[in-house]
Motif scaffolding. Sequence first.
Motif, PDB file in Angstrom:
ATOM      1  N   ARG A 141     -26.179 -79.918  31.639  1.00  0.00           N
ATOM      2  CA  ARG A 141     -25.968 -78.904  32.673  1.00  0.00           C
ATOM      3  C   ARG A 141     -24.541 -78.393  32.530  1.00  0.00           C
ATOM      4  O   ARG A 141     -23.602 -79.188  32.408  1.00  0.00           O
ATOM      5  N   ILE A 142     -24.386 -77.059  32.505  1.00  0.00           N
ATOM      6  CA  ILE A 142     -23.047 -76.466  32.515  1.00  0.00           C
ATOM      7  C   ILE A 142     -22.990 -75.538  33.718  1.00  0.00           C
ATOM      8  O   ILE A 142     -23.891 -74.721  33.934  1.00  0.00           O
ATOM      9  N   GLU A 143     -21.920 -75.666  34.495  1.00  0.00           N
ATOM     10  CA  GLU A 143     -21.756 -74.836  35.692  1.00  0.00           C
ATOM     11  C   GLU A 143     -20.609 -73.848  35.526  1.00  0.00           C
ATOM     12  O   GLU A 143     -19.631 -74.135  34.824  1.00  0.00           O
ATOM     13  N   ILE A 144     -20.744 -72.731  36.197  1.00  0.00           N
ATOM     14  CA  ILE A 144     -19.608 -71.850  36.465  1.00  0.00           C
ATOM     15  C   ILE A 144     -19.605 -71.633  37.972  1.00  0.00           C
ATOM     16  O   ILE A 144     -20.628 -71.258  38.549  1.00  0.00           O
ATOM     17  N   TYR A 162     -25.832 -67.074  32.566  1.00  0.00           N
ATOM     18  CA  TYR A 162     -25.934 -68.146  33.566  1.00  0.00           C
ATOM     19  C   TYR A 162     -26.761 -67.650  34.752  1.00  0.00           C
ATOM     20  O   TYR A 162     -26.737 -66.466  35.084  1.00  0.00           O
ATOM     21  N   VAL A 163     -27.482 -68.580  35.366  1.00  0.00           N
ATOM     22  CA  VAL A 163     -28.373 -68.240  36.473  1.00  0.00           C
ATOM     23  C   VAL A 163     -27.722 -68.664  37.790  1.00  0.00           C
ATOM     24  O   VAL A 163     -27.226 -69.796  37.908  1.00  0.00           O
ATOM     25  N   LEU A 164     -27.733 -67.757  38.764  1.00  0.00           N
ATOM     26  CA  LEU A 164     -27.174 -68.077  40.081  1.00  0.00           C
ATOM     27  C   LEU A 164     -28.104 -69.051  40.784  1.00  0.00           C
ATOM     28  O   LEU A 164     -29.266 -68.744  41.050  1.00  0.00           O
ATOM     29  N   GLU A 165     -27.575 -70.243  41.084  1.00  0.00           N
ATOM     30  CA  GLU A 165     -28.388 -71.284  41.721  1.00  0.00           C
ATOM     31  C   GLU A 165     -28.178 -71.356  43.217  1.00  0.00           C
ATOM     32  O   GLU A 165     -29.073 -71.746  43.956  1.00  0.00           O
ATOM     33  N   VAL A 184     -22.543 -70.729  42.697  1.00  0.00           N
ATOM     34  CA  VAL A 184     -22.759 -71.748  41.662  1.00  0.00           C
ATOM     35  C   VAL A 184     -23.760 -71.196  40.645  1.00  0.00           C
ATOM     36  O   VAL A 184     -24.919 -70.928  40.980  1.00  0.00           O
ATOM     37  N   TYR A 185     -23.263 -71.006  39.427  1.00  0.00           N
ATOM     38  CA  TYR A 185     -24.118 -70.580  38.310  1.00  0.00           C
ATOM     39  C   TYR A 185     -24.337 -71.779  37.394  1.00  0.00           C
ATOM     40  O   TYR A 185     -23.455 -72.640  37.271  1.00  0.00           O
ATOM     41  N   ALA A 186     -25.468 -71.813  36.710  1.00  0.00           N
ATOM     42  CA  ALA A 186     -25.732 -72.940  35.808  1.00  0.00           C
ATOM     43  C   ALA A 186     -26.516 -72.497  34.584  1.00  0.00           C
ATOM     44  O   ALA A 186     -27.191 -71.462  34.593  1.00  0.00           O
ATOM     45  N   LYS A 187     -26.386 -73.303  33.539  1.00  0.00           N
ATOM     46  CA  LYS A 187     -27.150 -73.109  32.302  1.00  0.00           C
ATOM     47  C   LYS A 187     -27.550 -74.488  31.772  1.00  0.00           C
ATOM     48  O   LYS A 187     -26.805 -75.452  31.958  1.00  0.00           O
ATOM     49  N   PHE A 188     -28.690 -74.522  31.111  1.00  0.00           N
ATOM     50  CA  PHE A 188     -29.261 -75.782  30.628  1.00  0.00           C
ATOM     51  C   PHE A 188     -29.609 -75.647  29.148  1.00  0.00           C
ATOM     52  O   PHE A 188     -29.805 -74.533  28.679  1.00  0.00           O
TER      53      PHE A 188
END
Length: 190
Positions: A141-144, A162-165, A184-188
């Motif tokens: 998991r990577i966050e921005i 990145y997807v807005l979570e 909180v954005y994330a990518k997997f």
Amino acid sequence: MSGIENPLLLDFPDQFETERLILRAPRPGDGAASNAAIRESIDELRPWMPWAQTIPAVEDTEAVYRRNASEWIARTNLGLILWRKSDGLFVGGSGLHRLDWSVPCVEIGYWVRTSLAGQGYITEAVNGITAFAFEYLHAERIEIRCDARNVRSAAVAERAGYVLEARFHHHARAVDGGLRDTLVYAKFPQ
Ligand SMILES: CC(C)(COP(=O)(O)OP(=O)(O)OC[C@H]1O[C@@H](n2cnc3c(N)ncnc32)[C@H](O)[C@@H]1OP(=O)(O)O)[C@@H](O)C(=O)NCCC(=O)NCCS
């Protein structure tokens, strides 16, 4: 695989490239170039970066990079400096922060020197750092994260796919002391 049991034993490069950039771990001696970029960019940094409320002395910036160099070795925080390949200019700062090796998960941060804003360097860096984190750190998991008012930062996350979570309402104090919402954005891994 499970998390990384002993990150001190995890080998990964301290330098890598994207199309226009060299990204590498901070070293002693990097402070002067960074300090010049901070001086140039202080008005754009101040609203968002707690460490950029006043212009630091060159020695203070140098001390930050020496500490970052030790954190890289200790695998506790992976700061990165972005250099332009064509002329060696200091482009900005980034890095993989808030590492949790037990997952592993991590958060990317970034800033660009004002004279090089608007040219896609940070999006390019984030794409490269994302690939680095998946390949070498085995990130799951990577966050921005950014202040919801920081539209330029949110745009980087979105351009990098990145997807807005979530939006955490009243999640923190902004640098001016007011309440801020945090995106909180994330990518997997694919
Ligand atoms: C957040 C920040 C790094 C964004 O910088 P940026 O220059 O807007 O981001 P990029 O380098 O990705 O550049 C994107 C811009 O370049 C343009 N661009 C040009 N060539 C491009 C390319 N090859 N690829 C992508 N974008 C390109 C994009 O269209 C975009 O333009 P726009 O701003 O007119 O929409 C910068 O505003 C900053 O340092 N802010 C202060 C610190 C901060 O807030 N950090 C984040 C804390 S969460």
